[in-house]
Design a protein around this motif. Structure first.
Motif, mmCIF file in Angstrom:
data_model
loop_
_atom_site.group_PDB
_atom_site.id
_atom_site.type_symbol
_atom_site.label_atom_id
_atom_site.label_comp_id
_atom_site.label_asym_id
_atom_site.label_seq_id
_atom_site.Cartn_x
_atom_site.Cartn_y
_atom_site.Cartn_z
ATOM 1 N N ASN A 225 0.781 -1.233 0.000
ATOM 2 C CA ASN A 225 0.000 0.000 0.000
ATOM 3 C C ASN A 225 0.814 1.285 0.000
ATOM 4 O O ASN A 225 0.254 2.366 -0.190
ATOM 5 C CB ASN A 225 -0.934 0.034 1.216
ATOM 6 N N THR A 226 2.108 1.215 0.232
ATOM 7 C CA THR A 226 2.878 2.447 0.393
ATOM 8 C C THR A 226 2.877 3.302 -0.869
ATOM 9 O O THR A 226 2.865 4.532 -0.790
ATOM 10 C CB THR A 226 4.326 2.126 0.794
ATOM 11 N N GLY A 227 2.874 2.663 -2.042
ATOM 12 C CA GLY A 227 2.806 3.428 -3.282
ATOM 13 C C GLY A 227 1.486 4.170 -3.402
ATOM 14 O O GLY A 227 1.445 5.355 -3.741
ATOM 15 N N ASN A 228 0.380 3.470 -3.103
ATOM 16 C CA ASN A 228 -0.932 4.124 -3.129
ATOM 17 C C ASN A 228 -0.999 5.266 -2.121
ATOM 18 O O ASN A 228 -1.534 6.345 -2.407
ATOM 19 C CB ASN A 228 -2.039 3.113 -2.810
ATOM 20 N N ASP A 229 -0.454 5.012 -0.921
ATOM 21 C CA ASP A 229 -0.513 6.023 0.135
ATOM 22 C C ASP A 229 0.221 7.292 -0.262
ATOM 23 O O ASP A 229 -0.298 8.408 -0.115
ATOM 24 C CB ASP A 229 0.089 5.460 1.431
ATOM 25 N N SER A 230 1.452 7.153 -0.760
ATOM 26 C CA SER A 230 2.241 8.338 -1.089
ATOM 27 C C SER A 230 1.620 9.119 -2.245
ATOM 28 O O SER A 230 1.597 10.355 -2.236
ATOM 29 C CB SER A 230 3.683 7.935 -1.423
ATOM 30 N N LYS A 231 1.083 8.425 -3.248
ATOM 31 C CA LYS A 231 0.447 9.123 -4.367
ATOM 32 C C LYS A 231 -0.786 9.879 -3.916
ATOM 33 O O LYS A 231 -1.034 11.011 -4.341
ATOM 34 C CB LYS A 231 0.086 8.116 -5.464
ATOM 35 N N ALA A 232 -1.574 9.264 -3.038
ATOM 36 C CA ALA A 232 -2.791 9.926 -2.562
ATOM 37 C C ALA A 232 -2.463 11.147 -1.707
ATOM 38 O O ALA A 232 -3.105 12.192 -1.825
ATOM 39 C CB ALA A 232 -3.646 8.931 -1.762
ATOM 40 N N ILE A 233 -1.447 11.035 -0.839
ATOM 41 C CA ILE A 233 -1.072 12.167 0.009
ATOM 42 C C ILE A 233 -0.498 13.298 -0.848
ATOM 43 O O ILE A 233 -0.794 14.485 -0.622
ATOM 44 C CB ILE A 233 -0.048 11.719 1.073
ATOM 45 N N ALA A 234 0.331 12.965 -1.844
ATOM 46 C CA ALA A 234 0.871 13.999 -2.737
ATOM 47 C C ALA A 234 -0.256 14.709 -3.476
ATOM 48 O O ALA A 234 -0.248 15.949 -3.615
ATOM 49 C CB ALA A 234 1.860 13.382 -3.728
ATOM 50 N N ALA A 235 -1.246 13.951 -3.958
ATOM 51 C CA ALA A 235 -2.385 14.568 -4.644
ATOM 52 C C ALA A 235 -3.164 15.482 -3.706
ATOM 53 O O ALA A 235 -3.661 16.541 -4.117
ATOM 54 C CB ALA A 235 -3.301 13.476 -5.209
ATOM 55 N N LEU A 236 -3.262 15.094 -2.439
ATOM 56 C CA LEU A 236 -3.954 15.930 -1.458
ATOM 57 C C LEU A 236 -3.252 17.275 -1.293
ATOM 58 O O LEU A 236 -3.896 18.331 -1.320
ATOM 59 C CB LEU A 236 -4.029 15.188 -0.120
ATOM 60 N N VAL B 7 5.314 20.507 -4.290
ATOM 61 C CA VAL B 7 5.135 19.147 -3.775
ATOM 62 C C VAL B 7 6.128 18.255 -4.512
ATOM 63 O O VAL B 7 6.000 18.015 -5.714
ATOM 64 C CB VAL B 7 3.700 18.634 -3.981
ATOM 65 N N ILE B 8 7.148 17.786 -3.786
ATOM 66 C CA ILE B 8 8.128 16.858 -4.351
ATOM 67 C C ILE B 8 7.680 15.456 -3.992
ATOM 68 O O ILE B 8 7.622 15.092 -2.817
ATOM 69 C CB ILE B 8 9.541 17.143 -3.796
ATOM 70 N N SER B 9 7.340 14.658 -4.999
ATOM 71 C CA SER B 9 6.830 13.303 -4.771
ATOM 72 C C SER B 9 7.777 12.300 -5.414
ATOM 73 O O SER B 9 8.065 12.387 -6.605
ATOM 74 C CB SER B 9 5.420 13.171 -5.356
ATOM 75 N N ARG B 10 8.271 11.347 -4.617
ATOM 76 C CA ARG B 10 9.215 10.347 -5.097
ATOM 77 C C ARG B 10 8.780 8.958 -4.611
ATOM 78 O O ARG B 10 8.194 8.822 -3.537
ATOM 79 C CB ARG B 10 10.633 10.635 -4.587
ATOM 80 N N SER B 11 9.131 7.941 -5.389
ATOM 81 C CA SER B 11 8.792 6.572 -4.993
ATOM 82 C C SER B 11 9.969 5.645 -5.284
ATOM 83 O O SER B 11 10.750 5.884 -6.220
ATOM 84 C CB SER B 11 7.541 6.084 -5.740
ATOM 85 N N ASP B 12 10.101 4.604 -4.448
ATOM 86 C CA ASP B 12 11.109 3.547 -4.612
ATOM 87 C C ASP B 12 12.506 4.131 -4.839
ATOM 88 O O ASP B 12 13.181 3.844 -5.839
ATOM 89 C CB ASP B 12 10.713 2.624 -5.766
#
Length: 420
Positions: A29-40, A49-54
Motif C-alpha cells: 500500500n505504500t505506493g498508493n498512500d504516497s500518491k494519494a497524500i501527494a495529490a492531497l 510538492v516533491i513526490s518520489r517513490s522507490d
C-alpha cells in the motif's frame, strides 16, 4: 478559493513512498498512500510538492537535500514517508529500496536517519510537520540481532528532544507496529486523507482525529502518537474560508478598535456587551462566511478510496448501493460492484443450495436440506465477521471450511473487492 487565504504563507511538501524493496518484503500500500497524500497537498494549493517513490539510498539522500533547499524560505513544510522504518540504539532510520543492512554499522551508510529529516526542516518559519507511516515490523531484525548495538525491535523509538514549532507524528506509538492494511490505503493514510486538510482545523486537532479513527479502524491494535510542541496560535494546513493567517490589522472600515474582539462572537451564544451593538451589526455579513460549503479539496479517487475502505469495514447494502450511483473514480467502480455482490444474498439458489443430491430419496433430501441450512446459518455469521475486517488470509480460510455452497459466490466477490 483558497488562494487569498494562503497568500501570506509559502507551503511545501516532500512525499516519499518505498514499496518494491530489493532485500525485504514488498509493501503493497505504500505506493498508493504516497500518491494519494501527494495529490492531497497539490489539491489544497501547496506551492511545491516533491513526490518520489522507490528511492535507493543515494537518490533518497539527494531528495532530502533538494527539499532542504526548497524549504529554506517556507512558512509550512510537511514530510510524509511510507515504507519500512527501524530503530537501532535509540535512533530511528528510514529504509531506502536497496538497503541490505547486513550489520548494524551499515545503517549509517544504507539508511536515512530521521534526525537528518528534522534537521533539513530547521529553516522553516512556522510549522515543520513530519508524518511517518513507517512503524511496521523490522524486516532486517534477524540480520541485526547479533549486532553490537542494542537489538532492534518492531516500531520506532520515542523522540526526547525536538525543536520548537516541530511535530513528528508516528503511525503507531513508539515500540509498536503499524499495519499496511488490506484496503487501498493503510489505516493511517486513510485517516490522514480524511482529516488533514479540513479548513481551519488546527493541525493538532486534525492529528487527534486521525488517532481516534485509526484506533477504531484497527480495533485498538494501532495507536498513532505525536512528538513535539507548537505555540498557542491556530495552525492549519488549509485556512478557514474567509479568514487569513495575517494579523487582523487591515480593516477597510473606520470602526473603533473595540470592534475587533467582536469578530468571533456572531457564531457564538453569548450576548455582546450593551456598548457593542453597532460593531456586531457591522460584522453580521461576515458571520455567514463559515457557513459556506467548503470547497472540494481532495481528488475524487482519494475521497472514493477512503469511502470504499469504510464500507469494507462496515458493509451496508443501502450505503453501497448509494455509493455505486455516486462513485466518481472510474477505476474503483468494479471494486464497488464486487463489494456489493459480496453482500447481497444469492436468492436464485434453493435453500439447500447445491448440497442436496438430486437422486436422493425425499426424506434424505429433507435431512440434507436441514443440515445445509444449519451450515449456511453458521457460515453466514462467519462471513459477516470476515466482512467487518476483511483479509486475504481470513477469506481463504473460510473458503476452505465453507459448508454452504450458495455463499461461495459472495465470498469470492468479497475477495475480488480487495483487489486493486
Amino acid at each position: 478559493m483558497l488562494a487569498d487565504a494562503a497568500a501570506a504563507e509559502r507551503r511545501v511538501a516532500l512525499v516519499v513512498g518505498i514499496s518494491a524493496y530489493t532485500n525485504a518484503p514488498t509493501l503493497s500500500n505504500t505506493g498508493n498512500d504516497s500518491k494519494a497524500i501527494a495529490a492531497l497537498f497539490k489539491s489544497i494549493g501547496f506551492d511545491t510538492v516533491i513526490s518520489r517513490s522507490d528511492l535507493g539510498v543515494v537518490d533518497f539522500k539527494r531528495t532530502v537535500r533538494e527539499f532542504l533547499i526548497t524549504a529554506e524560505n517556507a512558512d509550512v513544510a510537511v514530510v510524509y514517508y511510507a515504507g519500512h522504518g527501524i530503530e537501532i540504539g535509540g535512533m530511528n532510520y528510514l529504509i531506502p529500496m536497496d538497503a541490505r543492512l547486513s550489520h548494524d554499522y551499515d545503517v549509517d551508510d544504507e539508511a536515512i536517519a530521521l534526525d537528518r529529516i528534522i534537521w533539513a526542516l530547521q529553516p522553516v518559519r512556522r510549522l515543520r510537520l513530519i508524518l511517518l507511516d513507517a512503524c511496521r515490523d523490522n524486516p532486517f531484525a534477524a540480520k541485526l540481532r547479533s549486532a553490537s548495538r542494542s537489538p532492534t525491535r518492531g516500531g520506532l523509538a520515542k523522540l526526547d528532544e525536538i525543536s520548537a514549532d516541530t511535530l513528528v507524528a508516528f503511525a503507531a506509538r513508539a515500540g509498536s507496529i503499524s499495519y499496511d492494511g488490506d484496503g487501498v490505503n493503510s489505516p493511517y493514510a486513510t485517516a490522514l486523507l480524511r482529516h488533514l486538510a479540513e479548513p481551519g482545523v488546527d493541525i493538532r486537532i486534525a492529528l487527534g482525529r486521525v488517532r481516534d479513527e485509526v484506533i477504531t479502524m484497527t480495533g485498538g491494535r494501532q495507536e498513532p502518537f505525536i512528538y513535539g510542541s507548537l505555540g498557542g496560535a491556530t495552525i492549519s494546513l488549509v485556512p478557514q474560508l474567509g479568514a487569513t493567517n495575517a494579523a487582523p490589522a487591515s480593516s477597510p472600515q473606520a470602526a473603533p478598535p473595540v470592534s475587533a474582539p467582536a469578530l468571533p462572537k456572531p457564531v457564538g451564544v453569548n450576548p455582546t456587551p450593551p456598548s457593542a451593538p453597532p460593531a456586531v451589526k457591522a460584522e453580521l455579513p461576515k458571520a455567514a462566511l463559515p457557513a459556506q460549503p467548503a470547497p472540494e479539496t481532495t481528488d475524487p479517487c482519494v475521497r472514493d478510496e477512503a469511502r470504499l475502505a469504510r464500507l469494507r469495514a462496515t458493509p451496508a447494502p443501502d450505503e453501497i448501493t448509494n455509493f455505486q450511483r455516486e462513485v466518481a473514480c472510474k477505476r474503483l467502480r468494479p471494486q464497488v460492484q464486487r463489494l456489493f455482490e459480496s453482500i447481497v444474498s444469492n436468492t436464485a439458489l434453493p435453500p439447500g443450495g447445491n448440497a442436496a443430491p438430486q437422486a436422493a430419496p425425499k426424506q434424505q433430501a429433507q435431512n440434507e436440506s436441514v443440515r445445509s441450512e444449519d451450515a449456511c446459518t453458521r457460515d453466514m455469521a462467519r462471513l459477516q465477521s470476515v466482512r467487518a475486517e476483511p483479509t486475504v488470509e481470513a477469506i481463504t480460510k473460510l473458503e476452505r471450511e465453507l459448508g454452504c455452497e450458495r455463499l461461495r459466490s459472495q465470498l469470492r466477490r468479497l475477495r475480488e473487492s480487495l483487489a486493486p
